[in-house]
Design an enzyme around this catalytic site. Structure first.
Site, PDB file in Angstrom:
ATOM      1  N   ASP A 179       0.851  -1.189   0.000  1.00 19.02           N
ATOM      2  CA  ASP A 179       0.000   0.000   0.000  1.00 19.02           C
ATOM      3  C   ASP A 179       0.884   1.236   0.000  1.00 19.02           C
ATOM      4  OD1 ASP A 179      -2.020  -1.829   0.223  1.00 19.02           O
ATOM      5  OD2 ASP A 179      -2.729  -1.163   2.181  1.00 19.02           O
ATOM      6  N   ASP A 181     -15.523  -3.523  -0.164  1.00 26.37           N
ATOM      7  CA  ASP A 181     -15.044  -3.324   1.205  1.00 26.37           C
ATOM      8  C   ASP A 181     -16.250  -3.046   2.076  1.00 26.37           C
ATOM      9  OD1 ASP A 181     -12.472  -3.416   0.049  1.00 26.37           O
ATOM     10  OD2 ASP A 181     -12.565  -1.261  -0.353  1.00 26.37           O
TER      11      ASP A 181
END
Length: 239
Positions: free
Chosen positions: A8, A129
């Site tokens: 990330d 998500d």
């Protein structure tokens, strides 16, 4: 089952978050390319990358890093975060990225997902998500009124073949993936399912593999050493 080690990116550096909270960002590695090369040396074929700044800004912010990782390592790169237009999808796929993940667009602009899937097929994945089973968007800053399975069914209906599912409450906690929600999702749609969030150790990998999921994204577990990448890859290859 494919193991996707994760990188990330925030402000150009490799970080990990806990439960999607940007305030919890911790630097876990110095160089994205060197980190990806380490994953490749361990035997990985893919790397999962997220543009955290892009997710927040709703536009790509670190694209040069992802393209460089793909070019320098030869790994297949799947990238998500801040992808809101066909132009961005086309840009990434024309510059060495293997799979583009549409997340917020699945909720807010399903027409884009439909168009991207029509043109690029399996090079498009959708990231779902969820927080308390409801879909979150815009870098997990907004929670919608859409149930994660309902969204998955909508995406399947427009041709999406790959879904990345994250239970936000599990993400970055090392408390194990949400097997119950993953099983429910796998039963509800015929798409390939990639599990994300909470994976701690080889027992979690075994549990996901035994449920015949397509893939598992591993982040904090690799950086903190609770899971060995070579061991995880071996476990998936031998069964």
């Amino acid at each position: 089952m494919i193991i996707f080690p994760a990188i990330d990116i925030q402000n150009g550096t490799c970080v990990r978050l806990t439960q999607g909270d940007f305030a919890t960002a911790q630097k876990v590695a110095a160089c994205p390319v060197e980190t990806a090369l380490g994953f490749k040396a361990a035997g990985a074929g893919w790397v999962h990358m997220v543009d955290l700044d892009g997710a927040k800004a709703a536009s790509p912010q670190n694209s040069e890093i992802f393209i460089k990782v793909a070019a320098k390592t030869g790994l297949k790169v799947q990238i998500g975060g801040g992808i809101r237009s066909m132009e961005t999808v086309e840009f990434y796929l024309a510059n060495g990225i293997s799979r583009v993940i549409l997340g917020s667009a699945a909720v807010k602009n399903p027409t884009l997902v439909k168009e991207a899937v029509k043109v690029f097929g399996e090079k498009i994945a959708v990231g779902i998500d969820a927080k308390h089973e409801m879909v979150a968007a815009e870098g997990w800053l907004d929670t919608s009124s859409v149930h994660y399975i309902e969204l998955a069914k909508r995406m399947e209906a427009i041709g999406v073949r790959c879904i990345i599912f994250t239970d936000i409450s599990k993400d970055g906690t090392l408390h194990g993936p949400n097997l119950e929600q993953l099983e429910a999702l796998s039963r509800a749609v015929s798409c390939d399912i990639i599990a994300s969030g909470g994976i701690k150790d080889i027992h979690d990998i075994q549990a996901l593999r035994d449920r015949k999921l397509y893939g598992a994204i591993c982040g904090k577990s690799l950086y903190q050493g609770t899971l060995g990448l070579q061991e995880a890859l071996r476990e998936c290859e031998t069964r």
